[in-house]
Design a protein around this motif. Structure first.
Motif, PDB file in Angstrom:
ATOM      1  N   THR A 150       4.947   7.044  -2.672  1.00 34.60           N
ATOM      2  CA  THR A 150       4.006   6.654  -3.618  1.00 34.60           C
ATOM      3  C   THR A 150       2.896   6.039  -2.843  1.00 34.60           C
ATOM      4  OG1 THR A 150       5.698   6.233  -5.121  1.00 34.60           O
ATOM      5  CG2 THR A 150       3.515   5.320  -5.604  1.00 34.60           C
ATOM      6  N   MET A 151       2.941   5.193  -1.571  1.00 35.99           N
ATOM      7  CA  MET A 151       2.050   4.509  -1.112  1.00 35.99           C
ATOM      8  C   MET A 151       1.204   5.591  -0.236  1.00 35.99           C
ATOM      9  SD  MET A 151       2.018   1.357  -1.603  1.00 35.99           S
ATOM     10  CE  MET A 151       2.107   1.569  -3.240  1.00 35.99           C
ATOM     11  N   ILE A 152       1.785   6.415   0.347  1.00 36.68           N
ATOM     12  CA  ILE A 152       1.001   7.247   1.156  1.00 36.68           C
ATOM     13  C   ILE A 152       0.595   8.745   0.423  1.00 36.68           C
ATOM     14  CG2 ILE A 152       2.026   6.508   3.219  1.00 36.68           C
ATOM     15  CD1 ILE A 152       3.939   8.617   3.435  1.00 36.68           C
ATOM     16  N   ALA A 153       1.199   9.175  -0.519  1.00 37.29           N
ATOM     17  CA  ALA A 153       0.988  10.474  -1.082  1.00 37.29           C
ATOM     18  C   ALA A 153      -0.468  10.661  -1.686  1.00 37.29           C
ATOM     19  CB  ALA A 153       1.828  10.661  -2.298  1.00 37.29           C
ATOM     20  N   ALA A 205       7.886  -3.421  11.514  1.00 38.03           N
ATOM     21  CA  ALA A 205       8.018  -4.583  10.725  1.00 38.03           C
ATOM     22  C   ALA A 205       7.636  -3.497   9.107  1.00 38.03           C
ATOM     23  CB  ALA A 205       7.337  -5.693  11.020  1.00 38.03           C
ATOM     24  N   VAL A 206       6.545  -3.099   9.608  1.00 41.22           N
ATOM     25  CA  VAL A 206       5.687  -2.401   8.137  1.00 41.22           C
ATOM     26  C   VAL A 206       7.007  -1.430   7.555  1.00 41.22           C
ATOM     27  CG1 VAL A 206       4.011  -0.906   7.458  1.00 41.22           C
ATOM     28  CG2 VAL A 206       3.423  -2.844   8.999  1.00 41.22           C
ATOM     29  N   PHE A 207       7.553  -0.527   8.523  1.00 39.11           N
ATOM     30  CA  PHE A 207       8.282   0.409   7.933  1.00 39.11           C
ATOM     31  C   PHE A 207       9.852  -0.136   7.856  1.00 39.11           C
ATOM     32  CE2 PHE A 207       4.687   2.796   9.768  1.00 39.11           C
ATOM     33  CZ  PHE A 207       4.624   3.800   8.855  1.00 39.11           C
ATOM     34  N   ASP A 208      10.081  -1.266   8.166  1.00 36.31           N
ATOM     35  CA  ASP A 208      11.361  -1.808   7.767  1.00 36.31           C
ATOM     36  C   ASP A 208      11.225  -2.713   6.555  1.00 36.31           C
ATOM     37  OD1 ASP A 208      13.891  -2.959   7.761  1.00 36.31           O
ATOM     38  OD2 ASP A 208      13.801  -3.965   9.624  1.00 36.31           O
ATOM     39  N   LEU A 209      11.707  -2.056   5.402  1.00 32.86           N
ATOM     40  CA  LEU A 209      11.491  -2.611   4.195  1.00 32.86           C
ATOM     41  C   LEU A 209      12.310  -3.831   4.034  1.00 32.86           C
ATOM     42  CD1 LEU A 209      10.968   0.544   2.190  1.00 32.86           C
ATOM     43  CD2 LEU A 209       9.428  -0.648   3.177  1.00 32.86           C
ATOM     44  N   SER A 210      13.500  -4.191   5.131  1.00 30.94           N
ATOM     45  CA  SER A 210      14.382  -5.213   4.868  1.00 30.94           C
ATOM     46  C   SER A 210      13.875  -6.310   5.491  1.00 30.94           C
ATOM     47  CB  SER A 210      15.811  -4.852   5.138  1.00 30.94           C
ATOM     48  OG  SER A 210      15.746  -4.443   6.566  1.00 30.94           O
ATOM     49  N   ASN A 211      12.616  -6.218   6.145  1.00 33.56           N
ATOM     50  CA  ASN A 211      11.991  -7.205   7.112  1.00 33.56           C
ATOM     51  C   ASN A 211      11.069  -7.993   6.095  1.00 33.56           C
ATOM     52  OD1 ASN A 211      10.259  -8.562   8.795  1.00 33.56           O
ATOM     53  ND2 ASN A 211      10.511  -7.139  10.299  1.00 33.56           N
ATOM     54  N   GLN A 212      11.703  -9.380   6.145  1.00 36.58           N
ATOM     55  CA  GLN A 212      11.012 -10.387   5.095  1.00 36.58           C
ATOM     56  C   GLN A 212       9.883 -11.099   5.963  1.00 36.58           C
ATOM     57  OE1 GLN A 212      11.699 -10.584   1.726  1.00 36.58           O
ATOM     58  NE2 GLN A 212      13.181  -8.825   2.223  1.00 36.58           N
ATOM     59  N   SER A 213       9.605 -10.915   7.153  1.00 35.42           N
ATOM     60  CA  SER A 213       8.429 -11.475   7.720  1.00 35.42           C
ATOM     61  C   SER A 213       7.064 -11.105   7.574  1.00 35.42           C
ATOM     62  CB  SER A 213       8.467 -11.494   9.397  1.00 35.42           C
ATOM     63  OG  SER A 213       8.140 -10.071   9.880  1.00 35.42           O
ATOM     64  N   LYS A 261      -0.835  -2.582   2.394  1.00 35.08           N
ATOM     65  CA  LYS A 261      -2.080  -2.505   3.115  1.00 35.08           C
ATOM     66  C   LYS A 261      -2.194  -1.747   4.514  1.00 35.08           C
ATOM     67  CE  LYS A 261      -5.996  -4.932   4.724  1.00 35.08           C
ATOM     68  NZ  LYS A 261      -6.586  -6.526   5.318  1.00 35.08           N
ATOM     69  N   GLU A 262      -0.979  -2.398   5.227  1.00 29.43           N
ATOM     70  CA  GLU A 262      -1.015  -1.942   6.438  1.00 29.43           C
ATOM     71  C   GLU A 262      -0.446  -0.293   6.507  1.00 29.43           C
ATOM     72  OE1 GLU A 262       0.559  -4.415   9.840  1.00 29.43           O
ATOM     73  OE2 GLU A 262      -0.029  -6.086   8.534  1.00 29.43           O
ATOM     74  N   LEU A 263       0.443   0.132   5.609  1.00 28.01           N
ATOM     75  CA  LEU A 263       0.978   1.378   5.607  1.00 28.01           C
ATOM     76  C   LEU A 263      -0.213   2.227   5.325  1.00 28.01           C
ATOM     77  CD1 LEU A 263       3.690   3.225   5.552  1.00 28.01           C
ATOM     78  CD2 LEU A 263       3.673   2.633   3.164  1.00 28.01           C
ATOM     79  N   LYS A 264      -0.972   1.933   4.148  1.00 23.46           N
ATOM     80  CA  LYS A 264      -2.040   2.851   4.059  1.00 23.46           C
ATOM     81  C   LYS A 264      -3.058   2.875   5.055  1.00 23.46           C
ATOM     82  CE  LYS A 264      -1.889   1.715  -1.111  1.00 23.46           C
ATOM     83  NZ  LYS A 264      -2.328   1.156  -2.079  1.00 23.46           N
ATOM     84  N   LEU A 265      -3.091   1.789   5.633  1.00 31.60           N
ATOM     85  CA  LEU A 265      -4.262   1.890   6.952  1.00 31.60           C
ATOM     86  C   LEU A 265      -3.735   2.787   7.807  1.00 31.60           C
ATOM     87  CD1 LEU A 265      -5.698  -1.778   7.345  1.00 31.60           C
ATOM     88  CD2 LEU A 265      -6.973   0.353   6.609  1.00 31.60           C
ATOM     89  N   ALA A 266      -2.392   2.663   8.255  1.00 29.30           N
ATOM     90  CA  ALA A 266      -1.745   3.485   9.455  1.00 29.30           C
ATOM     91  C   ALA A 266      -2.107   4.825   9.102  1.00 29.30           C
ATOM     92  CB  ALA A 266      -0.443   3.210   9.540  1.00 29.30           C
ATOM     93  N   VAL A 267      -1.913   5.266   7.729  1.00 29.77           N
ATOM     94  CA  VAL A 267      -1.915   6.741   7.357  1.00 29.77           C
ATOM     95  C   VAL A 267      -3.519   7.090   7.486  1.00 29.77           C
ATOM     96  CG1 VAL A 267      -1.632   8.514   5.660  1.00 29.77           C
ATOM     97  CG2 VAL A 267       0.016   6.899   6.197  1.00 29.77           C
ATOM     98  N   LEU A 268      -4.376   6.204   6.958  1.00 32.18           N
ATOM     99  CA  LEU A 268      -5.797   6.589   6.945  1.00 32.18           C
ATOM    100  C   LEU A 268      -6.497   6.548   8.080  1.00 32.18           C
ATOM    101  CD1 LEU A 268      -7.970   7.450   4.500  1.00 32.18           C
ATOM    102  CD2 LEU A 268      -8.225   5.058   4.357  1.00 32.18           C
ATOM    103  N   THR A 269      -6.097   5.718   8.889  1.00 30.44           N
ATOM    104  CA  THR A 269      -6.871   5.388  10.169  1.00 30.44           C
ATOM    105  C   THR A 269      -6.205   5.948  11.466  1.00 30.44           C
ATOM    106  OG1 THR A 269      -6.223   3.155  10.545  1.00 30.44           O
ATOM    107  CG2 THR A 269      -8.074   3.365   9.185  1.00 30.44           C
ATOM    108  N   LEU A 270      -5.068   6.147  11.304  1.00 23.73           N
ATOM    109  CA  LEU A 270      -4.446   6.607  12.548  1.00 23.73           C
ATOM    110  C   LEU A 270      -3.717   7.792  12.518  1.00 23.73           C
ATOM    111  CD1 LEU A 270      -2.619   3.277  13.693  1.00 23.73           C
ATOM    112  CD2 LEU A 270      -4.553   4.155  14.766  1.00 23.73           C
TER     113      LEU A 270
END
Length: 160
Positions: free
Chosen positions: A10-13, A91-99, A107-116
């Motif tokens: 849903t975030m990247i579609a 960490a961004v792609f590990d949904l169990s990571n609470q840090s 935000k970082e997921l969308k930026l990774a797709v859009l800018t990288l």
């Protein structure tokens, strides 16, 4: 697809759709004259709720698969390999990571797709573009299979 996978999709579609990619299952594809760019969301079979965003380029001159899966692409790389901070990427792609907060992750997921991911795939969407990327970035040659390197006339610098 799991609820976590659906959340990531849903975030990247919308970004991928805007970039001309069409979705089927957990895979998005964008076709050019020379190649098919592939984006695939994969859940790790080994770790909690860890996902990978796999990128692939299927060169049409090397086969005739109309809708290639990521593993069928002769050039494959994960988006975290394109990110500056690999630990942060994981960490961004590990949904169990609470840090990392949900807002930061989104935000970082969308930026990774859009800018990288999208610019990288766009640069590899032609045979010339893919050749240029592999010539300028020899470390990426490990992401290409032997047939692709031979097709591009790039020396095979690793043992097969």
């Amino acid at each position: 697809m799991s609820p976590a996978g659906k959340y990531l999709a849903t975030m990247i579609a919308p970004i991928l759709r805007e970039g001309g990619y069409k979705k089927k299952g957990a895979t998005w594809r964008r076709e050019t004259n020379d190649a098919v760019a592939v984006v695939n969301l994969q859940m790790s079979p080994y770790a909690g709720i860890l996902y990978y965003l796999n990128l692939g380029i299927y060169v049409k001159a090397l086969g005739s698969i109309a809708q290639p899966l990521e593993y069928q692409c002769p050039f494959r790389i994960r988006v975290e390999a394109l990110m500056n901070d690999r630990q942060r990427a994981l960490a961004v792609f590990d949904l169990s990571n609470q840090s990392i907060t949900q807002a930061e992750r989104d935000k970082e997921l969308k930026l990774a797709v859009l800018t990288l991911a999208l610019p990288f795939l766009q640069s590899c969407a032609t045979v010339k573009g893919l050749n240029d990327v592999l010539i300028k970035n020899p470390k990426l040659r490990h992401c290409a299979d032997k047939n692709l390197l031979d097709h591009l006339g790039i020396p095979n610098t690793r043992d097969w």
